[in-house]
Design a protein around this motif. Structure first.
Motif, PDB file in Angstrom:
ATOM      1  N   MET A  57       1.288  -1.062  -0.008  1.00 17.63           N
ATOM      2  CA  MET A  57      -0.036   0.021  -0.079  1.00 17.63           C
ATOM      3  C   MET A  57       0.838   1.493  -0.475  1.00 17.63           C
ATOM      4  O   MET A  57       1.649   1.568   1.129  1.00 17.63           O
ATOM      5  N   TYR A  58       0.375   2.508  -1.212  1.00 18.25           N
ATOM      6  CA  TYR A  58       1.752   3.163  -1.168  1.00 18.25           C
ATOM      7  C   TYR A  58       0.557   4.919  -0.210  1.00 18.25           C
ATOM      8  O   TYR A  58      -0.725   4.651  -1.645  1.00 18.25           O
ATOM      9  N   LEU A  59       0.971   5.706   0.157  1.00 15.14           N
ATOM     10  CA  LEU A  59       0.131   6.624  -0.239  1.00 15.14           C
ATOM     11  C   LEU A  59       0.644   7.870  -0.529  1.00 15.14           C
ATOM     12  O   LEU A  59       1.334   8.613  -0.103  1.00 15.14           O
ATOM     13  N   GLY A  60      -0.242   8.987  -1.476  1.00 12.40           N
ATOM     14  CA  GLY A  60       0.926  10.108  -2.598  1.00 12.40           C
ATOM     15  C   GLY A  60       1.288   9.518  -3.225  1.00 12.40           C
ATOM     16  O   GLY A  60       1.281   7.921  -3.679  1.00 12.40           O
ATOM     17  N   TRP A  61       2.038  10.610  -4.159  1.00  4.45           N
ATOM     18  CA  TRP A  61       2.681  10.733  -5.517  1.00  4.45           C
ATOM     19  C   TRP A  61       3.921  10.893  -4.823  1.00  4.45           C
ATOM     20  O   TRP A  61       4.098  12.357  -5.861  1.00  4.45           O
ATOM     21  N   ASP A  62       4.402  10.540  -4.888  1.00  2.40           N
ATOM     22  CA  ASP A  62       6.337  10.928  -4.942  1.00  2.40           C
ATOM     23  C   ASP A  62       6.804   9.872  -5.144  1.00  2.40           C
ATOM     24  O   ASP A  62       7.180   8.988  -5.817  1.00  2.40           O
ATOM     25  N   LYS A  63       8.432  11.131  -5.320  1.00  2.00           N
ATOM     26  CA  LYS A  63       9.576  10.091  -5.849  1.00  2.00           C
ATOM     27  C   LYS A  63       9.849   9.161  -4.858  1.00  2.00           C
ATOM     28  O   LYS A  63      10.139   8.180  -5.558  1.00  2.00           O
ATOM     29  N   ALA A  64       9.445   8.800  -3.649  1.00  2.52           N
ATOM     30  CA  ALA A  64       9.299   7.325  -2.593  1.00  2.52           C
ATOM     31  C   ALA A  64       8.342   6.815  -3.873  1.00  2.52           C
ATOM     32  O   ALA A  64       8.866   4.713  -4.047  1.00  2.52           O
ATOM     33  N   THR A  65       6.878   6.579  -3.779  1.00  6.37           N
ATOM     34  CA  THR A  65       6.223   5.852  -4.248  1.00  6.37           C
ATOM     35  C   THR A  65       6.539   5.277  -6.179  1.00  6.37           C
ATOM     36  O   THR A  65       6.543   4.691  -5.978  1.00  6.37           O
ATOM     37  N   ILE A  66       6.748   7.159  -6.562  1.00  7.89           N
ATOM     38  CA  ILE A  66       7.136   6.104  -8.177  1.00  7.89           C
ATOM     39  C   ILE A  66       8.573   5.030  -7.988  1.00  7.89           C
ATOM     40  O   ILE A  66       8.651   3.899  -9.009  1.00  7.89           O
ATOM     41  N   ALA A  67       9.772   5.503  -7.130  1.00  8.46           N
ATOM     42  CA  ALA A  67      10.799   4.693  -7.314  1.00  8.46           C
ATOM     43  C   ALA A  67       9.929   2.984  -6.152  1.00  8.46           C
ATOM     44  O   ALA A  67      10.696   1.775  -8.050  1.00  8.46           O
ATOM     45  N   ALA A  68       9.558   3.067  -5.674  1.00  9.22           N
ATOM     46  CA  ALA A  68       8.403   1.583  -5.196  1.00  9.22           C
ATOM     47  C   ALA A  68       8.008   0.599  -6.213  1.00  9.22           C
ATOM     48  O   ALA A  68       8.475  -0.547  -6.296  1.00  9.22           O
ATOM     49  N   LEU A  69       6.911   1.732  -7.261  1.00  5.46           N
ATOM     50  CA  LEU A  69       6.653   0.645  -7.620  1.00  5.46           C
ATOM     51  C   LEU A  69       7.010   0.476  -9.513  1.00  5.46           C
ATOM     52  O   LEU A  69       6.881   0.182  -9.942  1.00  5.46           O
ATOM     53  N   ALA A  70       8.004   1.189  -9.755  1.00  2.49           N
ATOM     54  CA  ALA A  70       8.614   0.891 -10.289  1.00  2.49           C
ATOM     55  C   ALA A  70      10.084  -0.128 -10.903  1.00  2.49           C
ATOM     56  O   ALA A  70      10.175  -0.810 -11.731  1.00  2.49           O
ATOM     57  N   SER A  71      10.210   0.120  -9.104  1.00  2.00           N
ATOM     58  CA  SER A  71      11.067  -1.945  -8.979  1.00  2.00           C
ATOM     59  C   SER A  71      10.633  -3.043  -8.945  1.00  2.00           C
ATOM     60  O   SER A  71       8.428  -3.177  -9.298  1.00  2.00           O
TER      61      SER A  71
END
Length: 104
Positions: free
Chosen positions: A90-104
């Motif tokens: 589960m991810y909250l918000g659309w920030d660099k950390a979320t983008i990086a986590a979903l890209a991997s």
């Protein structure tokens, strides 16, 4: 993958464009399922409430003192967006950390 947000939210649109396999669930129209809301509150706590939103600014001081779960049930658009659910993750918000986590 489900993306909980608003279809009119620019941030949700950006996230949806970057995640073509995600399905948008408009929280204003459909709400957030109780199990998803409970898990999100457990993981994110008060961070789940967007205190910078126009919905928040429209609340009285008395309403703002309510418990996060009660506020979010009464005003689904008050949720910080997007809330992305991918299986158990589960991810909250659309920030660099979320983008990086979903890209991997």
């Amino acid at each position: 993958m489900r993306l909980y947000g608003l279809k009119t939210c620019d941030t949700c649109r950006k996230a949806l464009k970057a995640l073509p396999d995600a399905t948008l669930v408009d929280v204003r129209a459909e709400g957030v399922p109780e199990d998803v809301l409970a898990t999100a509150l457990e993981r994110f706590g008060e961070r789940l409430v967007n205190t910078r939103s126009t919905t928040w600014r429209g609340l009285s001081e008395e309403e703002r003192k309510g418990a996060p779960e009660d506020l979010l049930r009464a005003h689904p658009a008050l949720m910080k967006r997007p809330l992305i659910v991918d299986g158990e993750a589960m991810y909250l918000g659309w920030d660099k950390a979320t983008i990086a986590a979903l890209a991997s």
